[in-house]
Design an enzyme around this catalytic site. Structure first.
Site, PDB file in Angstrom:
ATOM      1  N   GLY A 238     -39.820 -56.830  58.090  1.00  0.00           N
ATOM      2  CA  GLY A 238     -38.872 -57.668  57.102  1.00  0.00           C
ATOM      3  C   GLY A 238     -39.428 -58.532  55.916  1.00  0.00           C
ATOM      4  N   GLU A 288     -44.398 -54.610  61.831  1.00  0.00           N
ATOM      5  CA  GLU A 288     -43.733 -53.502  61.341  1.00  0.00           C
ATOM      6  C   GLU A 288     -43.075 -53.667  60.043  1.00  0.00           C
ATOM      7  OE1 GLU A 288     -40.512 -53.251  64.277  1.00  0.00           O
ATOM      8  OE2 GLU A 288     -42.037 -53.366  65.933  1.00  0.00           O
ATOM      9  N   GLY A 290     -42.496 -52.538  56.314  1.00  0.00           N
ATOM     10  CA  GLY A 290     -42.228 -51.396  55.683  1.00  0.00           C
ATOM     11  C   GLY A 290     -41.985 -51.684  53.869  1.00  0.00           C
ATOM     12  N   ARG A 291     -41.090 -52.479  53.633  1.00  0.00           N
ATOM     13  CA  ARG A 291     -40.933 -52.986  52.328  1.00  0.00           C
ATOM     14  C   ARG A 291     -41.925 -53.438  51.680  1.00  0.00           C
ATOM     15  NH1 ARG A 291     -35.633 -53.736  50.356  1.00  0.00           N
ATOM     16  NH2 ARG A 291     -35.113 -53.958  52.371  1.00  0.00           N
ATOM     17  N   ARG A 327     -30.150 -47.828  46.131  1.00  0.00           N
ATOM     18  CA  ARG A 327     -29.954 -49.247  46.402  1.00  0.00           C
ATOM     19  C   ARG A 327     -29.214 -50.344  45.582  1.00  0.00           C
ATOM     20  NH1 ARG A 327     -33.764 -52.391  45.866  1.00  0.00           N
ATOM     21  NH2 ARG A 327     -33.459 -53.760  47.767  1.00  0.00           N
ATOM     22  N   TYR A 331     -26.546 -52.084  47.862  1.00  0.00           N
ATOM     23  CA  TYR A 331     -26.666 -53.284  48.426  1.00  0.00           C
ATOM     24  C   TYR A 331     -26.723 -54.177  47.288  1.00  0.00           C
ATOM     25  CZ  TYR A 331     -29.661 -51.043  52.038  1.00  0.00           C
ATOM     26  OH  TYR A 331     -30.062 -50.284  53.040  1.00  0.00           O
ATOM     27  N   CYS A 358     -20.372 -38.896  38.840  1.00  0.00           N
ATOM     28  CA  CYS A 358     -19.042 -39.368  38.831  1.00  0.00           C
ATOM     29  C   CYS A 358     -18.680 -40.456  39.566  1.00  0.00           C
ATOM     30  CB  CYS A 358     -18.232 -38.096  39.043  1.00  0.00           C
ATOM     31  SG  CYS A 358     -18.779 -36.938  37.946  1.00  0.00           S
ATOM     32  N   GLU A 359     -19.145 -41.632  39.603  1.00  0.00           N
ATOM     33  CA  GLU A 359     -18.805 -42.672  40.414  1.00  0.00           C
ATOM     34  C   GLU A 359     -18.935 -43.741  39.472  1.00  0.00           C
ATOM     35  OE1 GLU A 359     -18.518 -43.288  44.096  1.00  0.00           O
ATOM     36  OE2 GLU A 359     -18.614 -41.201  44.448  1.00  0.00           O
ATOM     37  N   TYR A 387     -37.429 -47.525  50.577  1.00  0.00           N
ATOM     38  CA  TYR A 387     -36.155 -47.314  50.612  1.00  0.00           C
ATOM     39  C   TYR A 387     -35.402 -46.557  49.449  1.00  0.00           C
ATOM     40  CZ  TYR A 387     -36.859 -50.084  54.664  1.00  0.00           C
ATOM     41  OH  TYR A 387     -37.013 -50.676  55.681  1.00  0.00           O
TER      42      TYR A 387
HETATM   43  C1  LIG Z   1     -36.898 -52.301  63.725  1.00  0.00           C
HETATM   44  C2  LIG Z   1     -37.478 -52.444  62.599  1.00  0.00           C
HETATM   45  N1  LIG Z   1     -39.057 -52.703  62.206  1.00  0.00           N
HETATM   46  C3  LIG Z   1     -39.180 -52.860  61.000  1.00  0.00           C
HETATM   47  C4  LIG Z   1     -38.452 -52.601  59.997  1.00  0.00           C
HETATM   48  C5  LIG Z   1     -38.918 -52.483  58.597  1.00  0.00           C
HETATM   49  O1  LIG Z   1     -38.230 -53.364  57.705  1.00  0.00           O
HETATM   50  P1  LIG Z   1     -38.844 -54.009  56.447  1.00  0.00           P
HETATM   51  O2  LIG Z   1     -38.954 -52.708  55.543  1.00  0.00           O
HETATM   52  O3  LIG Z   1     -37.815 -54.947  55.613  1.00  0.00           O
HETATM   53  O4  LIG Z   1     -40.193 -54.609  56.710  1.00  0.00           O
HETATM   54  C6  LIG Z   1     -36.986 -52.141  60.132  1.00  0.00           C
HETATM   55  C7  LIG Z   1     -36.091 -52.159  59.064  1.00  0.00           C
HETATM   56  O5  LIG Z   1     -34.933 -51.827  59.308  1.00  0.00           O
HETATM   57  C8  LIG Z   1     -36.483 -52.113  61.598  1.00  0.00           C
HETATM   58  O6  LIG Z   1     -35.347 -51.967  62.005  1.00  0.00           O
END
Ligand SMILES: Cc1ncc(COP(=O)(O)O)c(C=O)c1O
Length: 434
Positions: A238, A288, A290-291, A327, A331, A358-359, A387
């Site tokens: 997150g 965990e 990702g972004r 995105r 969002y 076409c949006e 993403y």
């Molecule tokens: C359970 C879980 N872990 C990790 C992530 C990764 O989030 P981020 O990309 O914001 O770090 C997500 C994203 O939806 C998630 O649902």
């Protein structure tokens, strides 16, 4: 912080000229910097080095096989959410024994696949799911490692669509019901309780919600360790990234213009604040993210189709669209958009930067000031590594874009542009229409 920069007048990824990449592979094309991904991984690791840490890269952010292999080579496990993602880990030549399987609706087939390949743990989101995993494990004659996802009911102060840790989100089990869920799990003979998990949302730019969530669950985590001998606590992902001014640095940058207490979260602050709260638990800590790992490591290259000068507005129409990068439409998110060839003698133009779909929602930026660029010239949508491609679609029968990975001056196509033939290969006209 990332490896996209102008060398002379031309935008480069590491030592590779983005115009040369566009010339070879066309547009729209995602370009990823391997060095930026490695830097992000090491920065996170360094700032939490006081912990027994396992980074499980949340591959939903970018699951290209080359990206997975790169993180596996660096030592990452994976946070995966489907059988398809699990198969990607295997296809990339990586192992799943340091990976976790999340998601609210895992099928029996997906659970079986994960067990057969030695998943480190399932992150379980409900009691019916405990029963399902127990059932599949029983059929295979194994014990399934599990952790329950706790929903700590904390406001992440982020976009509503990416908030996951509030009680009205579909994720996890409320803290007040979690003890009962663990008791239920302990009674299921084909389960092995291995840990506990939470994740409160994505694109968090303050450390406060992370602190609140950890403090809220820490006591319960300690109880779980005493009762079931759990070995890990996953605090989810997150961490947000800075989407504004992705190419600026120094005193003029957006970042520097912010008051010190309003500056977005960094891994330095994240590590320094959370480490002292987590050390006393004496558990392995899983992250965990990702972004944070890939967001600023990718750009989407697009070519200008037309500059349409309207009555009250200019429209810069590019060949990338919301199907390639959803995105902004989904969002209302901001991406810096810059010319690939910078020319200070050109005037600035204020325009809506849009795709050809076409949006009306197919708009990357409204009233954006950008150096005047003409038909055939290239622009880069910055910070598109997370993403981006993974959320792309074929809307308007536009094939999926190409993906390229750069390493120093070397670069390779890591995903070919989708052709009309491959896009329609599974479709057919039924006999009753012939
Ligand atoms: C359970 C879980 N872990 C990790 C992530 C990764 O989030 P981020 O990309 O914001 O770090 C997500 C994203 O939806 C998630 O649902």
């Amino acid at each position: 912080m990332h490896h996209f920069h102008y060398s002379g007048q031309d935008l480069h990824c590491e030592s590779a000229d983005l115009a040369a990449i566009a010339k070879l592979y066309g547009t729209p094309t995602y370009v990823y910097s391997a060095a930026t991904m490695a830097d992000n991984y090491h920065r996170l690791q360094r700032n939490l080095s006081g912990l027994d840490l396992q980074i499980c890269y949340a591959m939903k952010a970018n699951s290209n096989l080359a990206v997975i292999r790169h993180f596996a080579n660096l030592g990452a496990g994976f946070d995966l959410v489907s059988g398809g993602e699990l198969r990607r880990v295997l296809a990339a030549g990586a192992k799943v024994n340091t990976s976790v399987f999340a998601g609210v609706g895992k099928t029996e087939g997906e659970i079986k696949l994960a067990l057969e390949n030695g998943i480190y743990a399932f992150h379980v989101e409900s009691e019916p799911e405990l029963a399902r995993i127990n059932h599949v494990a029983g059929q295979l004659g194994v014990k399934a490692p599990i952790a329950i996802r706790i929903n700590p009911d904390v406001d992440a102060h982020t976009h509503a669509k990416i908030t996951t840790g509030k009680s009205d989100n579909k994720f996890g089990i409320p803290l007040k019901h979690a003890a009962a869920a663990y008791e239920a799990a302990a009674k299921l003979k084909n389960l092995r309780i291995r840990g506990v998990q939470m994740h409160i949302g994505s694109q968090l730019t303050e450390v406060g919600p992370f602190v609140e969530a950890v403090k809220k669950v820490a006591g319960f985590v300690a109880e779980l360790k005493a009762a079931y001998g759990i070995e890990y606590f996953s605090i989810g992902g997150g961490m947000g990234i800075v989407y504004r001014d992705a190419l600026a640095s120094g005193p003029q940058s957006w970042w520097d213009a912010q008051p010190a207490d309003k500056r977005p979260l960094t891994p330095e602050l994240y590590g320094a604040t959370l480490t002292p709260l987590l050390v006393p638990l004496g558990l392995k800590i899983l992250l965990e993210h990702g972004r944070f790992m890939v967001g600023n490591a990718g750009v989407l290259l697009a070519r200008v189709e037309h500059l349409k000068r309207g009555a009250g507005k200019n429209f810069l129409i590019v060949d990338a669209a919301m199907n390639d990068l959803v995105r902004p439409a989904m969002y209302e998110s901001f991406h810096e958009i810059v010319p690939v060839h910078r020319d200070s003698s050109r005037r600035a133009l204020v325009a809506d930067i849009v795709g050809p779909i076409c949006e009306s929602g197919d708009c990357f930026a409204k009233d954006r000031s950008i150096q005047e660029v003409g038909e055939g010239e290239l622009v880069a949508l910055m910070s598109a590594g997370a993403y981006g491609y993974v959320m792309a679609s074929r809307y308007n029968t536009r094939g999926m874009p190409a993906e390229v990975m750069v390493n120093g001056s070397a670069f390779e196509l890591v995903n070919v542009r989708e052709t009309f033939e491959s896009m329609t290969a599974g479709e057919k006209i039924p006999a009753f229409l012939k």
